[in-house]
Design a protein around this motif. Structure first.
Motif, mmCIF file in Angstrom:
data_model
loop_
_atom_site.group_PDB
_atom_site.id
_atom_site.type_symbol
_atom_site.label_atom_id
_atom_site.label_comp_id
_atom_site.label_asym_id
_atom_site.label_seq_id
_atom_site.Cartn_x
_atom_site.Cartn_y
_atom_site.Cartn_z
ATOM 1 N N VAL A 282 0.833 -1.202 0.000
ATOM 2 C CA VAL A 282 0.000 0.000 0.000
ATOM 3 C C VAL A 282 0.870 1.255 0.000
ATOM 4 N N LEU A 283 1.945 1.243 0.759
ATOM 5 C CA LEU A 283 2.820 2.413 0.844
ATOM 6 C C LEU A 283 3.419 2.775 -0.508
ATOM 7 N N VAL A 284 3.930 1.779 -1.244
ATOM 8 C CA VAL A 284 4.559 2.098 -2.533
ATOM 9 C C VAL A 284 3.507 2.499 -3.565
ATOM 10 N N ASN A 285 2.288 1.993 -3.428
ATOM 11 C CA ASN A 285 1.231 2.447 -4.329
ATOM 12 C C ASN A 285 0.845 3.889 -4.045
ATOM 13 N N MET A 286 0.811 4.272 -2.770
ATOM 14 C CA MET A 286 0.562 5.668 -2.427
ATOM 15 C C MET A 286 1.689 6.552 -2.959
ATOM 16 N N GLU A 287 2.899 6.042 -2.909
ATOM 17 C CA GLU A 287 4.047 6.786 -3.441
ATOM 18 C C GLU A 287 3.895 7.021 -4.943
ATOM 19 N N ARG A 288 3.452 5.995 -5.671
ATOM 20 C CA ARG A 288 3.313 6.160 -7.121
ATOM 21 C C ARG A 288 2.207 7.158 -7.477
ATOM 22 N N TRP A 289 1.195 7.299 -6.605
ATOM 23 C CA TRP A 289 0.176 8.316 -6.861
ATOM 24 C C TRP A 289 0.762 9.722 -6.828
ATOM 25 N N ARG A 290 1.832 9.919 -6.067
ATOM 26 C CA ARG A 290 2.460 11.241 -5.992
ATOM 27 C C ARG A 290 3.137 11.614 -7.306
ATOM 28 N N TRP A 291 3.493 10.625 -8.112
ATOM 29 C CA TRP A 291 4.144 10.904 -9.397
ATOM 30 C C TRP A 291 3.159 11.407 -10.444
ATOM 31 N N LEU A 292 1.890 11.032 -10.284
ATOM 32 C CA LEU A 292 0.892 11.373 -11.291
ATOM 33 C C LEU A 292 0.507 12.847 -11.220
ATOM 34 N N PRO A 293 0.017 13.411 -12.329
ATOM 35 C CA PRO A 293 -0.431 14.809 -12.298
ATOM 36 C C PRO A 293 -1.564 14.995 -11.300
ATOM 37 N N ARG A 294 -1.629 16.186 -10.700
ATOM 38 C CA ARG A 294 -2.718 16.460 -9.767
ATOM 39 C C ARG A 294 -4.063 16.485 -10.494
ATOM 40 N N ASP A 295 -4.082 16.991 -11.712
ATOM 41 C CA ASP A 295 -5.291 16.976 -12.528
ATOM 42 C C ASP A 295 -5.105 15.905 -13.601
ATOM 43 N N LEU A 296 -5.772 14.770 -13.421
ATOM 44 C CA LEU A 296 -5.613 13.676 -14.377
ATOM 45 C C LEU A 296 -6.321 13.967 -15.693
ATOM 46 N N GLY A 297 -7.370 14.783 -15.670
ATOM 47 C CA GLY A 297 -8.160 15.041 -16.858
ATOM 48 C C GLY A 297 -7.986 16.438 -17.400
ATOM 49 N N VAL A 298 -8.816 16.758 -18.387
ATOM 50 C CA VAL A 298 -8.798 18.090 -18.992
ATOM 51 C C VAL A 298 -10.114 18.791 -18.641
ATOM 52 N N PRO A 299 -10.070 19.955 -18.002
ATOM 53 C CA PRO A 299 -11.286 20.623 -17.516
ATOM 54 C C PRO A 299 -12.299 20.925 -18.609
ATOM 55 N N SER A 300 -11.826 21.294 -19.795
ATOM 56 C CA SER A 300 -12.758 21.686 -20.861
ATOM 57 C C SER A 300 -13.612 20.526 -21.353
ATOM 58 N N LEU A 301 -13.215 19.295 -21.027
ATOM 59 C CA LEU A 301 -13.984 18.109 -21.427
ATOM 60 C C LEU A 301 -14.590 17.413 -20.213
ATOM 61 N N GLY A 302 -14.888 18.172 -19.181
ATOM 62 C CA GLY A 302 -15.479 17.569 -17.984
ATOM 63 C C GLY A 302 -14.492 16.714 -17.220
ATOM 64 N N ASP A 303 -13.217 17.140 -17.200
ATOM 65 C CA ASP A 303 -12.148 16.400 -16.517
ATOM 66 C C ASP A 303 -12.063 14.958 -17.018
ATOM 67 N N ALA A 304 -12.210 14.796 -18.324
ATOM 68 C CA ALA A 304 -12.157 13.456 -18.922
ATOM 69 C C ALA A 304 -10.711 12.979 -19.026
ATOM 70 N N TYR A 305 -10.514 11.681 -18.816
ATOM 71 C CA TYR A 305 -9.193 11.086 -18.981
ATOM 72 C C TYR A 305 -9.324 9.572 -19.091
ATOM 73 N N VAL A 306 -8.247 8.956 -19.555
ATOM 74 C CA VAL A 306 -8.145 7.505 -19.628
ATOM 75 C C VAL A 306 -7.128 7.060 -18.593
ATOM 76 N N ILE A 307 -7.449 6.029 -17.826
ATOM 77 C CA ILE A 307 -6.490 5.484 -16.859
ATOM 78 C C ILE A 307 -6.416 3.973 -17.052
ATOM 79 N N LEU A 308 -5.204 3.477 -17.215
ATOM 80 C CA LEU A 308 -4.977 2.051 -17.430
ATOM 81 C C LEU A 308 -4.130 1.518 -16.289
ATOM 82 N N ASN A 309 -4.572 0.443 -15.684
ATOM 83 C CA ASN A 309 -3.861 -0.191 -14.581
ATOM 84 C C ASN A 309 -3.224 -1.474 -15.083
ATOM 85 N N ILE A 310 -1.894 -1.490 -15.178
ATOM 86 C CA ILE A 310 -1.197 -2.640 -15.765
ATOM 87 C C ILE A 310 -1.419 -3.924 -14.965
#
Length: 735
Positions: free
Chosen positions: A428-456
């Motif tokens: 759990v700790l290393v997964n929380m760490e990897r969340w810190r690497w990701l952008p704070r805004d995963l989506g684009v505001p003009s499209l309703g904060d739309a984004y694609v997320i893939l979990n390997i």
């Protein structure tokens, strides 16, 4: 001769009379001019000082002046600058008689003692001046009618009033000395040192964490957050809190002030960007940098109503991160509570209904304990080993790298009864760490904060919009090792229907060319086209069609790793539990649905449907460009909370968890934040001698000396996008 002397004496007397009159008039004019030129501050001072009244004495005549009498004016310019103001006095002739009422003295407030103007004795009772009053102006009996000109000293520069309370001034002085030193034992980053100098300099170096030696509310909030760092998966030992109770001198208070500020900086930086830089883990990771601004941290924390909450805001804001944080607290709390043990018994197996048999559900008194152990809150007291329980057992087996059969046998019971709680916490700790690497805004505001997320590790892809899941599908990802799918954040710019498969150099030189040595016709039989450029390099491609390795659709988000998402003619792998089979690219189970979902987000007025997308299938490439690119986030979540609130674990298929746990446990503090440089990918293709019998499409023509590089063939860009951190040159992915 005597007559000449008499005439000379008369002339001298007339001359002295004229001189005395001239001096009187000049002194009056000078005083008037000085008053006109006085500044506002000088006028205010003069207004507060009483002026002596002019003596009521008639002007002198020639007969009043003796030959041996001279008129002198005291030169105030020769007085020392530090002496108080003296009244100018003109010595009187011997024969001038005065009355006591003719002497004018002006009283003044108490002032430092100094010399006063001395007067000559007169025949009447002399007027006595008070030597203790420096600004007392005394006019001698023989003085002219004009008042004496009192010189006013030049005003000293006015110092700006300090905003530092008197009780904090000694600490402020120490802070000024420490911060002004060339070297600092508190801040080793230039931007933090610059922020400190600016922040404390603007407040006259007054301390911000203490007032009069006592902690401020902001300090208490910061300290509380630092001490609770473990709840966010951080190490409190990395953010030491100074002992303010023991700091009783200006030196120790100033030192504690800066130590707390340094710990606050470290927390904000690592909460936002991570304890380790992603390049420390692998060259197959590329996320955008989002460092904190120390000046912004200082301004935000010190002005916040709740300093603890303000500092906490640097942690990831995503829902999945917050859910992991809650589960981390639960995992740590389980160690102190009663341990649930599942008793021994027969193996439990659930058999679903088939064509020739009914569903088989086993009843066992151990099942309620099993439900509690696996976090199944619905029907908690149910003793049936049904499909829900069997599926939970199967997922547990997969998470601990057991064969996921869904059967509760003795080996599974032992694994459930003796869970590696520490290992789960580390995961759990290393997964929380990897969340810190990701952008704070995963989506684009003009499209309703739309984004694609893939979990390997979970082999799933989700489309998100307005915080909700819009669509999801299964995916096939890269094989462990050299073909692992990279972790990255990019933007999907367009979709290609009927794509050409440009075989990457790694497959060309490592797989296809060696195969040609064995069978010169193998590429023809596979439907592949080989082109050789003038420099001897080789390019292999597969034209659009139903048998194309990329299927009917390719989803393009240009990146230096040359990976993308695409359809596939081989659908059977989507039924597998583990789906790491590709060369690095991601195969999507239902690409026509995926395309319509993305197109409706990017171009909602076009009303795309899967049927409309399929109607475009053919032999020619069609690019559907997005007016606004959609972010794509490829992640590695081996621990996450599912939609039912259950903490799920997945197999560490690429070994990222093990690498990160080792780094965190054996790393050296802030060194983990350093960027590790990796070599950039190479798109060059060496010259190759083809065996005889190989069909060559162009045999050296059409593409100049070497032709477009692989990135250009794949994404159409003139050059690869810049990347701060590279990877091993042999790592190029496809499929």
């Amino acid at each position: 001769m005597r007559d000449c002397l008499n005439h000379r004496a008369g002339f001298d007397r007339v001359l002295m009379t004229v001189a005395a009159t001239f001096l009187t008039v000049s002194a009056s004019a000078a005083l008037a001019q000085d008053q006109a030129r006085s500044s506002a501050a000088e006028l205010a001072i003069e207004a507060a000082i009483p002026r002596p009244e002019p003596a009521n004495v008639p002007p002198p005549t020639a007969s009043d002046i003796k030959l041996d009498t001279t008129a002198t004016v005291q030169d105030s310019a020769k007085e020392p600058a530090k002496d108080p103001v003296k009244a100018e006095a003109v010595p009187a002739p011997d024969k001038v008689e005065t009355k006591p009422s003719d002497v004018a003295t002006t009283p003044a407030p108490e002032a430092p003692k100094s010399e006063t103007a001395k007067t000559e004795p007169a025949k009447t009772e002399p007027a006595k001046s008070e030597p203790a009053k420096a600004d007392t102006a005394t006019v001698t009996p023989a003085a002219p009618a004009a008042p004496a000109a009192a010189a006013i000293p030049a005003a000293e520069p006015v110092k700006a009033a300090s905003n530092v309370p008197a009780a904090d001034q000694p600490v402020a002085d120490k802070l000024k000395d420490i911060i002004g030193a060339k070297t600092s034992r508190h801040f080793d980053r230039k931007n933090e040192r610059a922020a400190i100098e600016k922040f404390y300099g603007a407040r006259d170096f007054a301390p911000v964490w203490t007032q009069g030696g006592s902690l401020t509310s902001a300090a208490k909030g910061v300290i509380a957050r630092l001490k609770d760092a473990a709840s966010d998966g951080l190490n409190p030992a990395d953010y030491p809190v100074p002992d303010f109770a023991a700091a009783t001198t200006p030196d120790t208070l100033a030192d504690a002030e800066l130590k707390l500020t340094a710990s606050m900086f470290d927390y904000a930086r690592q909460a936002q960007s991570g304890r380790m830089h992603w390049s420390q883990v692998s060259g197959d990771i590329l996320y955008p940098e989002h460092p904190v601004d120390p000046s912004e941290v200082l301004a935000k924390i010190t002005t916040a109503t709740d300093a603890s909450a303000a500092l906490d805001s640097y942690n990831p804001p995503q829902k999945l991160y917050k859910e992991l944080k809650a589960k981390l607290a639960e995992l740590r709390g389980l160690g102190n509570g009663p341990v649930i043990e599942i008793g021994d018994g027969p193996a439990l197996k659930y058999t679903p209904a088939g064509k020739k048999q009914a569903e088989i559900v086993v009843d066992d008194p151990r099942v309620p304990q099993l439900r509690a152990k696996l976090g199944l809150t619905e029907n908690a007291s149910d003793t049936r080993y049904d499909a829900t329980v069997a599926e939970a057992v199967r997922k547990f087996q997969n998470s601990v790298e057991m064969k996921p059969t869904g059967v509760l046998d003795d080996k599974t019971v032992r694994a459930i009864n003796t869970p590696k709680r520490d290992k789960q916490i580390d995961t759990v700790l290393v997964n929380m760490e990897r969340w810190r690497w990701l952008p704070r805004d995963l989506g684009v505001p003009s499209l309703g904060d739309a984004y694609v997320i893939l979990n390997i590790p979970d082999y799933t892809l989700k489309v998100m919009q307005r915080g909700q899941q819009v669509w999801t599908t299964r995916v096939v990802t890269g094989k462990p090792g050299t073909h692992a799918t990279p972790l990255l954040t990019e933007t999907m710019k367009y979709i290609t229907v009927n794509p050409t498969w440009n075989v990457p150099p790694s497959i060309v030189y490592n797989e296809y060319l060696p195969a040609l040595q064995q069978d010169p016709t193998v590429l023809q039989r596979m439907g592949l086209k080989l082109e050789q450029n003038r420099d001897g390099s080789v390019h292999i491609s597969q034209p659009p069609g139903e048998a194309n390795a990329l299927g009917r659709i390719r989803f393009n988000f240009p990146n230096k790793f040359l990976v993308y998402q695409h359809d596939t003619p081989d659908k059977n792998l989507f039924a597998r539990e583990d789906r790491a089979f590709s060369h690095g690219c991601m195969r999507v189970q239902n690409p026509d649905q995926y395309a319509s979902v993305l197109l409706n987000i990017a171009m909602p007025n076009e009303k795309y449907t899967p049927e409309r997308v399929r109607s475009m299938y053919g032999k020619s490439e069609i690019d559907l460009k997005f007016p606004t690119p959609i972010p794509v986030n490829i992640t590695y979540q081996t621990a996450f909370v599912d939609d039912g609130g259950k903490l799920q674990f997945r197999k560490d298929v690429y070994g990222r968890d093990a690498t990160m746990i080792n780094i965190l446990k054996n790393g050296r503090g802030k060194d983990l934040e350093n960027v590790v440089a990796h070599s950039q990918p190479s798109y060059s293709r060496p010259a190759t001698t083809l065996p005889s019998g190989v069909a060559v499409a162009n045999n050296g023509g059409g593409f100049g000396s070497s032709g477009p590089n692989f990135f250009e063939r794949l994404f159409g860009a003139p050059t690869p996008p810049p990347a701060p951190v590279g990877r091993r040159p042999q790592r190029v992915f496809t499929r």
